[in-house]
Design a protein around this motif. Structure first.
Motif, PDB file in Angstrom:
ATOM      1  N   MET A   1       0.868  -1.161  -0.039  1.00 33.36           N
ATOM      2  CA  MET A   1      -0.076  -0.127  -0.028  1.00 33.36           C
ATOM      3  C   MET A   1       0.865   1.137  -0.060  1.00 33.36           C
ATOM      4  SD  MET A   1      -3.149   1.111   2.479  1.00 33.36           S
ATOM      5  CE  MET A   1      -2.420   0.682   4.049  1.00 33.36           C
TER       6      MET A   1
ATOM      7  N   LEU B   1      -8.198   2.162  -4.197  1.00 35.25           N
ATOM      8  CA  LEU B   1      -8.840   0.806  -4.329  1.00 35.25           C
ATOM      9  C   LEU B   1      -9.731   0.843  -5.474  1.00 35.25           C
ATOM     10  CD1 LEU B   1      -9.139  -0.101  -0.626  1.00 35.25           C
ATOM     11  CD2 LEU B   1      -7.410  -1.063  -2.071  1.00 35.25           C
TER      12      LEU B   1
ATOM     13  N   ARG C   1     -20.291  -7.171   1.814  1.00 35.88           N
ATOM     14  CA  ARG C   1     -19.247  -6.217   1.286  1.00 35.88           C
ATOM     15  C   ARG C   1     -20.365  -4.972   1.001  1.00 35.88           C
ATOM     16  NH1 ARG C   1     -16.874  -3.804  -3.116  1.00 35.88           N
ATOM     17  NH2 ARG C   1     -14.840  -3.451  -3.028  1.00 35.88           N
TER      18      ARG C   1
ATOM     19  N   ASN D   1     -13.508  -8.034   5.451  1.00 31.02           N
ATOM     20  CA  ASN D   1     -12.355  -7.821   4.635  1.00 31.02           C
ATOM     21  C   ASN D   1     -12.255  -6.595   3.713  1.00 31.02           C
ATOM     22  OD1 ASN D   1     -11.542 -10.541   5.362  1.00 31.02           O
ATOM     23  ND2 ASN D   1     -12.454 -11.430   3.386  1.00 31.02           N
ATOM     24  N   VAL D   2     -13.296  -5.917   3.341  1.00 26.12           N
ATOM     25  CA  VAL D   2     -13.282  -4.613   2.664  1.00 26.12           C
ATOM     26  C   VAL D   2     -13.004  -3.439   3.760  1.00 26.12           C
ATOM     27  CG1 VAL D   2     -15.820  -4.033   2.840  1.00 26.12           C
ATOM     28  CG2 VAL D   2     -14.463  -3.026   0.763  1.00 26.12           C
TER      29      VAL D   2
ATOM     30  N   ASP E   1      -9.299  -3.943   3.865  1.00 30.59           N
ATOM     31  CA  ASP E   1      -8.723  -3.283   2.802  1.00 30.59           C
ATOM     32  C   ASP E   1      -8.726  -1.985   2.875  1.00 30.59           C
ATOM     33  OD1 ASP E   1      -8.401  -5.975   1.614  1.00 30.59           O
ATOM     34  OD2 ASP E   1     -10.278  -5.635   0.306  1.00 30.59           O
TER      35      ASP E   1
END
Length: 154
Positions: free
Chosen positions: A1, A14, A71, A118-119, A122
């Motif tokens: 990142m 993203l 999500r 997870n999102v 991220d």
């Protein structure tokens, strides 16, 4: 990142665009701030005013598709937070509460709610690590497969 100076910059990096805030379906507001915490109302997998995933997970909806729905719900919750205080005000994600409309015998709720977790990871990295509940329920509003609530520190 790469070096990110704001969460909105990270979203852009993203390729994620927060959706418009989903209008409330009843007598509530999308998000409320008290002190340094923002609580969202339960968010359904709505895109452009349409429910994307309905039915029971483990019968009508696969766990993988339900994770995609989670999500979407998480991004809808972030949109509600953004409309109230701005996404860049978020210091950390504190808690995710996930509800999964579950067919009898379906026990994969944690994997479904990973779609939201997870999102958030991220987007927010370490600030996205959170406490969580993943609960199987008989029914959700509008027949939705998944519903997500967020609590964030601002």
């Amino acid at each position: 990142m790469s070096a990110v100076t704001s969460w909105s910059e990270r979203l852009t990096e993203l390729g994620i665009e927060l959706p418009a805030v989903v209008p409330p379906l009843a007598a509530y507001v999308p998000a409320v701030q008290t002190g340094s915490l923002v609580y969202t109302a339960g968010q359904l997998p709505m895109v452009a005013g349409k429910l994307t995933h309905s039915g029971k997970v483990g019968a009508d909806v696969t766990a993988e598709d339900a994770a995609d729905a989670a999500r979407i719900c998480a991004l809808n919750a972030l949109a509600a937070i953004d409309s109230l205080v701005g996404v860049d005000a978020i210091k950390r994600v504190v808690k995710v509460v996930g509800f999964v409309a579950s067919a009898p015998g379906f026990t994969g709720q944690p994997a479904v709610i990973n779609g939201a977790s997870n999102v958030l990871g991220d987007i927010f990295g370490d600030a996205g690590k959170h406490a969580r509940s993943a609960v199987g329920v008989a029914e959700l509003p509008l027949g939705a497969a998944v519903e997500i609530e967020l609590i964030v520190e601002v």
